[in-house]
Scaffold this active site. Structure first.
Site, mmCIF file in Angstrom:
data_model
loop_
_atom_site.group_PDB
_atom_site.id
_atom_site.type_symbol
_atom_site.label_atom_id
_atom_site.label_comp_id
_atom_site.label_asym_id
_atom_site.label_seq_id
_atom_site.Cartn_x
_atom_site.Cartn_y
_atom_site.Cartn_z
ATOM 1 N N ASP A 1 0.649 -1.225 0.011
ATOM 2 C CA ASP A 1 0.022 -0.074 -0.022
ATOM 3 C C ASP A 1 0.975 1.470 -0.449
ATOM 4 O OD1 ASP A 1 -3.044 -1.082 -0.091
ATOM 5 O OD2 ASP A 1 -2.391 -1.414 2.128
ATOM 6 N N ASP B 1 -0.174 11.806 9.732
ATOM 7 C CA ASP B 1 -1.184 12.728 10.637
ATOM 8 C C ASP B 1 -2.570 11.896 10.036
ATOM 9 O OD1 ASP B 1 -1.099 13.564 7.861
ATOM 10 O OD2 ASP B 1 -1.440 15.454 8.240
ATOM 11 N N GLU C 1 -9.721 17.278 13.229
ATOM 12 C CA GLU C 1 -8.321 18.304 12.634
ATOM 13 C C GLU C 1 -8.636 17.567 11.128
ATOM 14 O OE1 GLU C 1 -5.803 20.084 10.669
ATOM 15 O OE2 GLU C 1 -5.035 18.653 11.420
ATOM 16 N N GLU C 2 -8.256 16.048 10.740
ATOM 17 C CA GLU C 2 -8.399 15.610 9.752
ATOM 18 C C GLU C 2 -9.838 15.417 8.686
ATOM 19 O OE1 GLU C 2 -5.210 15.511 8.545
ATOM 20 O OE2 GLU C 2 -4.526 16.160 10.082
ATOM 21 N N ASP D 1 -7.203 16.953 17.996
ATOM 22 C CA ASP D 1 -6.222 17.207 16.601
ATOM 23 C C ASP D 1 -4.741 16.121 16.298
ATOM 24 O OD1 ASP D 1 -4.573 17.711 15.288
ATOM 25 O OD2 ASP D 1 -3.728 20.163 15.790
ATOM 26 N N LEU E 1 -2.493 14.869 15.597
ATOM 27 C CA LEU E 1 -1.120 15.318 15.236
ATOM 28 C C LEU E 1 -0.680 16.302 14.549
ATOM 29 C CD1 LEU E 1 1.505 13.386 15.785
ATOM 30 C CD2 LEU E 1 1.806 12.636 13.334
ATOM 31 N N ASP E 2 -0.649 17.121 15.559
ATOM 32 C CA ASP E 2 -0.059 18.510 15.648
ATOM 33 C C ASP E 2 1.571 18.872 15.131
ATOM 34 O OD1 ASP E 2 -1.183 21.508 16.417
ATOM 35 O OD2 ASP E 2 0.694 21.471 17.587
ATOM 36 N N GLU F 1 -7.963 23.290 19.526
ATOM 37 C CA GLU F 1 -6.204 22.800 19.709
ATOM 38 C C GLU F 1 -6.963 24.009 20.826
ATOM 39 O OE1 GLU F 1 -3.679 22.853 16.314
ATOM 40 O OE2 GLU F 1 -5.210 24.256 16.142
#
Length: 351
Positions: free
Chosen positions: A77, A83, A106-107, A125, A127-128, A288
């Site tokens: 793949d 993120d 957030e994604e 969020d 992976l900020d 956030e």
């Protein structure tokens, strides 16, 4: 109201008790079994993310959550951005908990409804600061937990998903962040103080290392990208010029510390005091600003948009952006006294 224990020493031996694990700590705080289960699944997800973030690129990312990327030959793949991988891991863990009705990430463009009888709503969020990973700069996960609005249960699924996700920060029942750095730290509040746990790699458990964090009333550090100085309003320029010359209400010169990773900059500010900020409409209120302001307030600090208390702001859009100022109460009060601190000029920065 829940009540959490603190570290203690044996009255007879003088030996410090073994630090509690995250789940032991939460379980003894009276928050209820449902929230304990949710936090257990969330910490498991964050341990997986910590492992992936620290792994060599290309070796563990493509099939972390069962694939789903396009096939590129020989059954392989295409690797997903980290993120997105982090988002998939958290969503899967929260679904498996059985305690979450809806997740707003957030994604994702819209909230994801998981189950009708889940008592909680999670905003996250995943992976900020992910753009910093190639340089091994700290990253983090930010989350907030609300009670499901049972009065909205009669509404269509999409509508109630949005209504549940757009709650005021003043309704948070828990919030936290996980810092992925030289140590992996899970910092959380359930409304009775802010506490941090460090991942012990010898046991695989988060253990209590920073109970009842109190941010200093005033620090001596400001954290902002001051390469944008000439785009700032006069009030913000004057504030920064004043404190770094030691001419503010605190008669010592401030130092600048800026990582460009929100979780890392906030974590340092929480421990050492001062103010961490992004003065333009850039950071997201739901994912956030609300969770981090909740943590700041529970540690004796403040969260502001430069004019108003963050937790009093009612979101109207899922991905609503705003300026954010977090830190020591005296520093935030002094900054706000300059009036014009929100950056309106936003020419579009490439880095």
């Amino acid at each position: 109201m829940s009540s959490f224990p603190t570290l203690s020493a044996s009255a007879h031996s003088g030996i410090i008790d073994e630090p509690k694990t995250l789940i032991e700590f939460v379980g003894s705080g009276g928050v209820g079994d449902d929230l304990v289960i949710l936090i257990h699944h969330l910490q498991c997800a964050c341990k997986r993310i910590a492992s992936i973030v620290a792994a060599p690129f290309g070796t563990r990312i493509g099939n972390v959550v069962g694939g789903g990327g396009k096939e590129i030959g020989e059954g392989r793949d295409v690797a997903k951005p980290l993120d997105i991988v982090a988002n998939d891991i958290i969503l899967s863990s929260l679904r498996n908990s059985g305690k979450v009705a809806v997740v707003a990430s957030e994604e994702d463009d819209a909230p994801v409804w998981l189950t009708d009888d889940g008592p909680f709503v999670v905003v996250v969020d995943p992976l900020d600061g992910s753009r910093n990973i190639d340089a091994s700069i700290p990253t983090g996960t930010i989350f907030g937990v609300y009670n499901r609005l049972v009065e909205a249960d009669i509404l269509p699924r999409e509508e109630k998903a949005f209504i549940n996700s757009l709650q005021s920060g003043s309704r948070l029942v828990a919030a936290g962040y996980v810092l992925y750095s030289s140590a992996t730290i899970f910092c959380v509040s359930f409304g009775t103080g802010t506490h941090a746990f460090t991942l012990d790699h010898s046991t695989g458990e988060f253990v209590l290392t920073h109970p009842s964090i109190r941010i200093p009333p005033r620090g001596q550090i400001y954290s902002v990208n001051d390469a944008r100085y000439f785009d700032w309003p006069e009030g913000l320029r004057k504030y920064i010029d004043t404190v770094r010359q030691g001419k503010g209400k605190y008669p010592k010169k401030y130092s600048a510390r800026y990582i460009c990773s929100l979780v890392a900059d906030f974590h340092r500010t929480l421990l050492y005091g001062g103010v961490a900020m992004n003065p333009r409409d850039h950071l997201r209120l739901v994912y956030e600003a609300h969770p981090l302001s909740f943590l700041a307030e529970q540690a004796g600090g403040k969260g502001s948009d430069g004019r108003s208390r963050i937790l009093s702001i009612q979101p109207v859009k899922l991905h609503q952006r705003l300026p954010l100022f977090l830190g020591s109460p005296d520093d935030i009060d002094e900054l706000e006294s300059y009036g014009d601190v929100q950056q309106k000029v936003n020419p579009g920065y490439e880095v």
